[in-house]
Design an enzyme around this catalytic site. Structure first.
Site, PDB file in Angstrom:
ATOM      1  N   HIS A 122       3.514  -7.750   3.936  1.00  0.00           N
ATOM      2  CA  HIS A 122       3.984  -6.369   3.821  1.00  0.00           C
ATOM      3  C   HIS A 122       3.408  -5.587   5.014  1.00  0.00           C
ATOM      4  O   HIS A 122       2.332  -5.920   5.508  1.00  0.00           O
ATOM      5  CB  HIS A 122       3.445  -5.811   2.508  1.00  0.00           C
ATOM      6  CG  HIS A 122       3.982  -4.475   2.099  1.00  0.00           C
ATOM      7  ND1 HIS A 122       3.494  -3.306   2.621  1.00  0.00           N
ATOM      8  CD2 HIS A 122       4.941  -4.137   1.223  1.00  0.00           C
ATOM      9  CE1 HIS A 122       4.132  -2.290   2.064  1.00  0.00           C
ATOM     10  NE2 HIS A 122       5.026  -2.766   1.213  1.00  0.00           N
ATOM     11  N   ASP A 199      -4.108  -9.836  -0.642  1.00  0.00           N
ATOM     12  CA  ASP A 199      -3.287  -8.700  -1.066  1.00  0.00           C
ATOM     13  C   ASP A 199      -2.642  -9.094  -2.395  1.00  0.00           C
ATOM     14  O   ASP A 199      -1.700  -9.884  -2.434  1.00  0.00           O
ATOM     15  CB  ASP A 199      -2.239  -8.410   0.011  1.00  0.00           C
ATOM     16  CG  ASP A 199      -1.218  -7.369  -0.429  1.00  0.00           C
ATOM     17  OD1 ASP A 199      -1.239  -6.951  -1.603  1.00  0.00           O
ATOM     18  OD2 ASP A 199      -0.378  -6.976   0.412  1.00  0.00           O
ATOM     19  N   GLN A 202       1.419  -7.934  -5.601  1.00  0.00           N
ATOM     20  CA  GLN A 202       2.521  -8.545  -6.360  1.00  0.00           C
ATOM     21  C   GLN A 202       2.053  -9.675  -7.273  1.00  0.00           C
ATOM     22  O   GLN A 202       2.882 -10.356  -7.884  1.00  0.00           O
ATOM     23  CB  GLN A 202       3.595  -9.080  -5.396  1.00  0.00           C
ATOM     24  CG  GLN A 202       4.249  -8.013  -4.522  1.00  0.00           C
ATOM     25  CD  GLN A 202       5.103  -7.034  -5.318  1.00  0.00           C
ATOM     26  OE1 GLN A 202       5.496  -7.300  -6.463  1.00  0.00           O
ATOM     27  NE2 GLN A 202       5.402  -5.887  -4.734  1.00  0.00           N
ATOM     28  N   LYS A 225       1.800  -0.701  -9.791  1.00  0.00           N
ATOM     29  CA  LYS A 225       2.606  -1.922  -9.916  1.00  0.00           C
ATOM     30  C   LYS A 225       2.218  -2.735 -11.147  1.00  0.00           C
ATOM     31  O   LYS A 225       2.840  -3.739 -11.457  1.00  0.00           O
ATOM     32  CB  LYS A 225       2.468  -2.775  -8.657  1.00  0.00           C
ATOM     33  CG  LYS A 225       3.129  -2.124  -7.428  1.00  0.00           C
ATOM     34  CD  LYS A 225       3.155  -3.072  -6.258  1.00  0.00           C
ATOM     35  CE  LYS A 225       3.300  -2.348  -4.940  1.00  0.00           C
ATOM     36  NZ  LYS A 225       4.690  -2.026  -4.610  1.00  0.00           N
ATOM     37  N   CYS A 363       9.681  -3.299   3.608  1.00  0.00           N
ATOM     38  CA  CYS A 363       8.424  -3.157   4.348  1.00  0.00           C
ATOM     39  C   CYS A 363       7.913  -4.502   4.857  1.00  0.00           C
ATOM     40  O   CYS A 363       6.698  -4.763   4.831  1.00  0.00           O
ATOM     41  CB  CYS A 363       7.338  -2.484   3.487  1.00  0.00           C
ATOM     42  SG  CYS A 363       7.761  -0.820   3.044  1.00  0.00           S
TER      43      CYS A 363
END
Ligand code: PMP
Length: 404
Positions: A122, A199, A202, A225, A363
């Site tokens: 991202h 990261d 997700q 999220k 993104c």
């Protein structure tokens, strides 16, 4: 055990219509909807417990502080960190990565030193490093991937050099759905004496994450999220590492003593939390983590896996369907294009049918370049989506396809 109708009833927004059609919300990769308990926890704190935290002697301030610090403990437990000193509250994944990029590069890197990222990152895990590259002359190295969306691990190994100071990779791709083998990648990096930032934007909403089992040095995610409020997120860091890094922003809360001659800094985790924290947001986040924990992250993962398999099977039946991301391990994010239909047209027409998907580059423009496309349509699932909603998506796509 996993009563989907009961779960859906916890999310009032799922009951609404758009353009007179029942809402089919398939944009969970961008943000998730909030269960009633999260909204109520936020409202309740504003109505009954609101006061600035940490510096107050009065009753409300102490109660708000207790709530805020209890939320930190909830986060610690959720990702199995060793200590609450390792849980830094931020505005979200983006701020967490910026915080780390700025403080790590400043204190641990010299001109010419390298950070390894991957093709599927991202922008939030690319641009903060590029800002450092501009200021301090650090260099980005990029792990390539195959056409299915698997990172090339042999190439990854070859990227290490004595100049490598950090690896920063997504756990799950927000475009391809690829679940990267971060545990193995961390082991490889550690064999080279290099720490790893994961990261988790997700991954956190969709699978159990144990930062100690992964041996991640840093792990970041966003509250919004994972069914929590916007504006709050987390930077997990091993205490040894966080101790070595300088403060990020200056202000109240992050100091021990201030004089014009010399200022000393607060201990962890407050050293990185300048100013009034989003203490209402952290309460909401903790409530969201309690909510998904009560459902069970394993149960959520199993349910979403079955739903994703079903969706992939149904979508592949559509003539002209191209799915981007066929990795061996994948989560509930499905990017696709159909024939020559522009992603924006597909998204707009699906919207008129009540189906919310995301379109564009998500993104991740370097990934789009790698795929040789400008953008995709992306359906991303959450714990409340159903096979009926997948059927509605498939029927919607068929309808749009016939229009073209
Ligand atoms: N990384 C990944 C993989 C993401 O999917 C996102 C959000 N789309 C981000 C980082 C940025 O998250 P936020 O906007 O909440 O800071």
């Amino acid at each position: 055990m996993y009563d989907i109708q009961q779960i859906r009833a916890d999310f009032p927004i799922l009951g609404r219509t758009v353009y007179g059609k029942p809402l089919v919300y398939l944009d969970n990769g961008a943000t998730t909807q909030k269960p009633r308990c999260v909204v109520e926890a936020i409202t309740n704190e504003y109505y009954n417990t609101n006061a600035n935290v940490h510096r107050g002697v009065h009753f409300l301030s102490q109660q708000a502080t207790e709530l805020h610090e209890a939320s930190r403990e909830t986060v610690r437990k959720f990702i199995n960190a060793r200590s609450t000193n390792e849980i830094i509250f931020t505005r979200g994944t983006t701020e967490s990565i910026n915080l780390l990029a700025a403080t790590f590069c400043l204190s641990q890197m010299q001109t010419g030193d390298e950070v390894i990222v991957s093709t599927m990152e991202h922008h939030s895990n690319i641009v903060p490093w590029q800002l450092q590259a501009m200021q301090r002359g650090i260099v980005l190295r990029v792990i390539p991937m195959d056409d299915e969306g698997n990172l090339l691990l042999e190439e990854y190994e070859r990227l290490f050099s004595p100049k490598t100071k950090l690896v920063s990779i997504a756990h799950v791709s927000n475009v391809l759905g690829t679940v990267n083998p971060v545990k193995d990648m961390i082991r490889t990096a550690h064999a080279h004496g290099v720490p790893v930032l994961v990261d988790g934007a997700q991954s956190i909403p969709h699978m159990p994450v144990d930062v100690r089992e992964l041996d991640a040095d840093f792990y970041v995610f966003s509250g919004h999220k994972v069914y929590g409020p916007t504006g709050v997120g987390v930077l997990y860091g091993k205490e040894d590492w966080l101790d070595k890094l300088p403060p990020y922003q200056g202000g109240g809360e992050m100091i021990q003593h201030v004089s014009f001659e010399k200022t000393t800094f607060n201990e962890l985790p407050f050293k990185f939390e300048a100013g009034t924290p989003d203490y209402i947001g952290t309460t909401g986040l903790a409530k969201a983590l309690d909510y998904v924990s009560a459902l069970g992250m394993d149960n959520i993962a199993a349910y979403e896996h079955e739903l994703t398999e079903y969706a992939l099977r149904r979508l592949r039946e559509i003539p002209g369907m191209r799915i981007f991301g066929e990795a061996k391990e994948r989560g509930g994010v499905i990017s696709f294009l159909v024939g020559n239909i522009h992603h924006f047209d597909m998204g707009t027409l699906l919207d008129r049918l009540g189906i919310a998907v995301r379109t564009g580059h998500h993104c991740a423009q370097p990934l789009m370049t790698r795929l040789g496309i400008e953008g995709t349509v992306r359906a991303s699932f959450g714990l409340y989506n159903t096979k009926e909603e997948v059927d509605a998506l498939v029927a919607g796509i068929e309808r749009v396809r016939k229009m073209f």
